[in-house]
Design an enzyme around this catalytic site. Structure first.
Site, PDB file in Angstrom:
ATOM      1  N   ASP A   3      90.279   1.939 -17.681  1.00 14.61           N
ATOM      2  CA  ASP A   3      88.811   1.810 -17.673  1.00 14.61           C
ATOM      3  C   ASP A   3      88.415   0.474 -17.067  1.00 14.61           C
ATOM      4  OD1 ASP A   3      86.242   2.599 -18.065  1.00 14.61           O
ATOM      5  OD2 ASP A   3      86.257   2.404 -20.244  1.00 14.61           O
TER       6      ASP A   3
ATOM      7  N   HIS B 162      82.907  12.971 -15.836  1.00 11.78           N
ATOM      8  CA  HIS B 162      82.180  11.805 -16.380  1.00 11.78           C
ATOM      9  C   HIS B 162      81.824  10.785 -15.296  1.00 11.78           C
ATOM     10  CE1 HIS B 162      81.061   8.480 -18.958  1.00 11.78           C
ATOM     11  NE2 HIS B 162      82.112   7.762 -18.602  1.00 11.78           N
TER      12      HIS B 162
HETATM   13 FE1  N7H Z   1      82.281   5.688 -18.966  1.00 11.37          FE
HETATM   14  N1  N7H Z   1      86.713   6.466 -20.700  1.00 11.37           N
HETATM   15  O1  N7H Z   1      87.376   5.476 -20.823  1.00 11.37           O
HETATM   16  O2  N7H Z   1      87.055   7.586 -21.039  1.00 11.37           O
HETATM   17  N2  N7H Z   1      84.140   5.705 -18.143  1.00 11.37           N
HETATM   18  N3  N7H Z   1      83.063   5.961 -20.800  1.00 11.37           N
HETATM   19  N4  N7H Z   1      80.427   5.485 -19.780  1.00 11.37           N
HETATM   20  N5  N7H Z   1      81.512   5.241 -17.164  1.00 11.37           N
HETATM   21  C1  N7H Z   1      84.448   5.508 -16.831  1.00 11.37           C
HETATM   22  O3  N7H Z   1      85.775   4.024 -13.090  1.00 11.37           O
HETATM   23  C2  N7H Z   1      84.366   6.194 -21.124  1.00 11.37           C
HETATM   24  C3  N7H Z   1      80.110   5.600 -21.100  1.00 11.37           C
HETATM   25  C4  N7H Z   1      80.176   4.992 -16.867  1.00 11.37           C
HETATM   26  O4  N7H Z   1      81.371   4.179 -10.744  1.00 11.37           O
HETATM   27  C5  N7H Z   1      85.846   5.691 -16.631  1.00 11.37           C
HETATM   28  O5  N7H Z   1      86.090   2.290 -14.385  1.00 11.37           O
HETATM   29  C6  N7H Z   1      84.481   6.378 -22.552  1.00 11.37           C
HETATM   30  C7  N7H Z   1      78.690   5.509 -21.287  1.00 11.37           C
HETATM   31  C8  N7H Z   1      80.035   4.617 -15.478  1.00 11.37           C
HETATM   32  O6  N7H Z   1      82.613   5.951 -10.558  1.00 11.37           O
HETATM   33  C9  N7H Z   1      86.387   5.978 -17.830  1.00 11.37           C
HETATM   34  C10 N7H Z   1      83.227   6.219 -23.070  1.00 11.37           C
HETATM   35  C11 N7H Z   1      78.153   5.339 -20.034  1.00 11.37           C
HETATM   36  C12 N7H Z   1      81.304   4.650 -14.937  1.00 11.37           C
HETATM   37  C13 N7H Z   1      85.312   5.981 -18.810  1.00 11.37           C
HETATM   38  C14 N7H Z   1      82.353   5.950 -21.969  1.00 11.37           C
HETATM   39  C15 N7H Z   1      79.264   5.312 -19.107  1.00 11.37           C
HETATM   40  C16 N7H Z   1      82.211   5.047 -16.004  1.00 11.37           C
HETATM   41  C17 N7H Z   1      86.607   5.625 -15.308  1.00 11.37           C
HETATM   42  C18 N7H Z   1      82.760   6.294 -24.482  1.00 11.37           C
HETATM   43  C19 N7H Z   1      76.724   5.205 -19.625  1.00 11.37           C
HETATM   44  C20 N7H Z   1      81.683   4.312 -13.487  1.00 11.37           C
HETATM   45  C21 N7H Z   1      87.139   4.256 -15.020  1.00 11.37           C
HETATM   46  C22 N7H Z   1      83.552   6.199 -25.525  1.00 11.37           C
HETATM   47  C23 N7H Z   1      75.726   5.789 -20.241  1.00 11.37           C
HETATM   48  C24 N7H Z   1      81.621   5.533 -12.636  1.00 11.37           C
HETATM   49  C25 N7H Z   1      86.259   3.470 -14.087  1.00 11.37           C
HETATM   50  C26 N7H Z   1      81.904   5.180 -11.185  1.00 11.37           C
HETATM   51  C27 N7H Z   1      83.566   5.179 -15.831  1.00 11.37           C
HETATM   52  C28 N7H Z   1      85.414   6.231 -20.185  1.00 11.37           C
HETATM   53  C29 N7H Z   1      81.026   5.743 -22.118  1.00 11.37           C
HETATM   54  C30 N7H Z   1      79.128   5.108 -17.745  1.00 11.37           C
HETATM   55  C31 N7H Z   1      87.880   6.241 -18.029  1.00 11.37           C
HETATM   56  C32 N7H Z   1      85.700   6.691 -23.386  1.00 11.37           C
HETATM   57  C33 N7H Z   1      77.958   5.588 -22.626  1.00 11.37           C
HETATM   58  C34 N7H Z   1      78.735   4.249 -14.782  1.00 11.37           C
END
Ligand code: N7H
Length: 500
Positions: free
Chosen positions: A216, A353
């Protein structure tokens, strides 16, 4: 007599608890994550656009690189004493961005501070910062906008006692605790603890991965005046994240310049349930084993493999070399020669996601208004053998795990709240696709204010993009949060420490 900001910064270095120069970084640095700019690079980039990196708190621009981080939420019980100690004792400890960029200028523990609207009220600061979500507090938009079930909220977040939060980051919990004691001594009883949450990077090879197992923090926007963009990385105006900077179109009080709104969320992750779901609904690619087919389903729900490799570039098989290369691992935009972006989900599902929260070329022109800098950290212990065996998360509160989610933006209704409400929770987004994508399979909520309402994303099965794989439970459960304002060092010195 008031000290100048420059003398405070000199004092900041001098007053850090351990005076020795650091030889190891307080941040983590997995190969997949973008490197921070060097102090020199950042200084020349910021000089071009006039960003003052010695005035901007360090947590805002650095992304998801913390090793250990304590979120210490507090109530101000003696505003006059607090204001006097904030200026004289706490300000010298506050870590600006510039100090984090080289190991030998890093403090033992990085200290940042942010205030809720209630906290500003307690200090007698009556200026309108120009953000209604911040003014009203997170509880106000919880059920309708974010979709949380409020009964799952940690009582402290649902109450009225959270005035601010200290973010204390270091490479050991001992350092963090020593700095917390120092902060409490300085504040001399003017605050009480409302709640705290200890975040920590996961151990060993899992460092940088969140609790579901995915790397992440790979994709954050590049900010003009701070970072040099990597291939595929969107470059955005600093005013999207910092108040009063170029690109911030809202009128603000002048002292709020270089501050940022911090959206904090304690997001519990039901890891055993997530893993069991992947096994029970494994895809059926004949060239893959059952385990690989389960991994593939998880990768398609996320849009990246656990390694961090994007499925848009590695659709059926993980590619760890691609994953570990920041020159390549964010260099995709969901277009492919000869493929129709309105129908093709063979590479990445529309519902994944990362695609729901940053649709890249799905929006034409690419969106430049709805972005956040993610700066969170995992919290809680590893999954126990008993939980793995039962496929059920323990109800023991000491075994709760998840993501201490932190997002920075200059406008919460365009940033975090927008992404959650209008994109993740909206089954029809991304608009204009042949098959409606459905709600985000990781963070979306199927019923506003209700838990475990079935979600029906399409596109997860590459052999039949119209097939719906029903998700009957939430793998991410909001335990609440609050909106904060992370002020500049000069605002702490000249406005907050004096009050109105
Ligand atoms: Fe997310 N995860 O670890 O499973 N997220 N996220 N997120 N997220 C991203 O590209 C995760 C949450 C965004 O630019 C990755 O860095 C988890 C909320 C955005 O391509 C992974 C939770 C919100 C991106 C996860 C969570 C976002 C992103 C890929 C909650 C906004 C960038 C790694 C527990 C409302 C997208 C990466 C891009 C990427 C996870 C929450 C937003 C693995 C577990 C609440 C904008």
């Amino acid at each position: 007599m008031k000290l100048s900001l420059a003398s405070f910064l000199v004092a900041a270095v001098a007053l850090q608890p351990a005076l020795s120069v650091r030889t190891n970084s307080l941040l983590i640095d997995p190969a997949a994550l973008p490197a921070l700019p060097s102090a020199q690079q950042a200084a020349s980039a910021s000089a071009d656009v006039g960003l003052n990196l010695t005035n901007i708190q360090g947590d805002i621009l650095i992304g998801m690189k913390k090793n250990k981080e304590l979120f210490f939420f507090f109530t101000i019980v003696n505003p006059t004493l607090f204001r006097s100690q904030l200026g004289s004792g706490i300000l010298p400890l506050i870590t600006p961005t510039s100090q984090l960029l080289a190991v030998d200028t890093q403090p033992t523990t990085a200290v940042n501070i942010a205030f809720s609207q209630r906290g500003l009220n307690a200090l007698g600061i009556t200026d309108d910062l120009g953000d209604t979500a911040f003014t009203n507090g997170q509880i106000d938009n919880v059920a309708t906008i974010l979709g949380d079930e409020t009964s799952n909220w940690e009582p402290a977040f649902a109450g009225t006692g959270i005035h601010g939060v200290f973010l204390l980051a270091s490479d050991t919990i001992d350092n963090v605790n020593a700095t917390l004691s120092q902060v409490q001594n300085i504040l001399n009883g003017s605050i009480t603890e409302a709640y705290s949450l200890q975040g920590q990077a996961r151990p060993g090879d899992e460092q940088g991965h969140e609790h579901f197992g995915f790397m992440d923090g790979i994709s954050n926007p590049a900010v003009t005046g701070f970072s040099t963009p990597l291939p595929g990385q969107q470059v955005l105006d600093p005013g999207l994240f910092l108040l009063g900077e170029s690109g911030d179109l809202v009128s603000r009080p002048s002292w709020a310049k270089d501050g940022s709104f911090l959206a904090f969320r304690q997001l519990q992750q039901r890891v055993p349930e997530f893993n069991a779901f992947l096994v029970d609904n494994a895809l059926s690619n004949p060239n893959l084993t059952a385990d690989q087919n389960a991994e593939l389903l998880g990768a398609r729900m996320m849009g990246r493999w656990k390694s961090g490799a994007p499925v848009d570039l590695a659709p059926t098989v993980d590619d760890p070399v691609l994953a570990a290369d920041p020159q390549q691992n964010n260099n995709f935009n969901y277009t492919h020669p000869g493929f129709d972006e309105a129908t093709d989900q063979t590479h990445c599902p529309f519902s994944a996601h990362v695609r729901k929260t940053n649709p890249r070329s799905d929006l034409n022109p690419e969106d430049t208004a709805n972005h956040i800098i993610r700066a969170g950290i995992p919290y809680g212990p590893e999954v126990t053998d008993a939980e793995n065996a039962s496929n059920v998360s323990s109800t023991d509160p000491s075994l709760e795990r998840g993501l201490a989610f932190v997002a920075y933006q200059s406008d919460i209704n365009n940033g975090f709240a927008f992404l959650q409400q209008n994109w993740a929770n909206n089954a029809n987004f991304i608009f204009g696709k042949a098959t409606p994508p459905g709600i985000d399979p990781i963070i979306g909520t199927g019923g506003l204010g209700q838990a475990d309402v079935p979600r029906t994303p399409s596109g997860l099965d590459p052999s039949d993009p119209t097939r719906i794989i029903t998700i009957n439970q939430d793998f991410v459960v909001s335990r609440g949060g609050e909106y904060f304002f992370s002020p500049s060092l000069s605002a702490i010195q000249n406005t907050l420490s004096l009050g109105a």
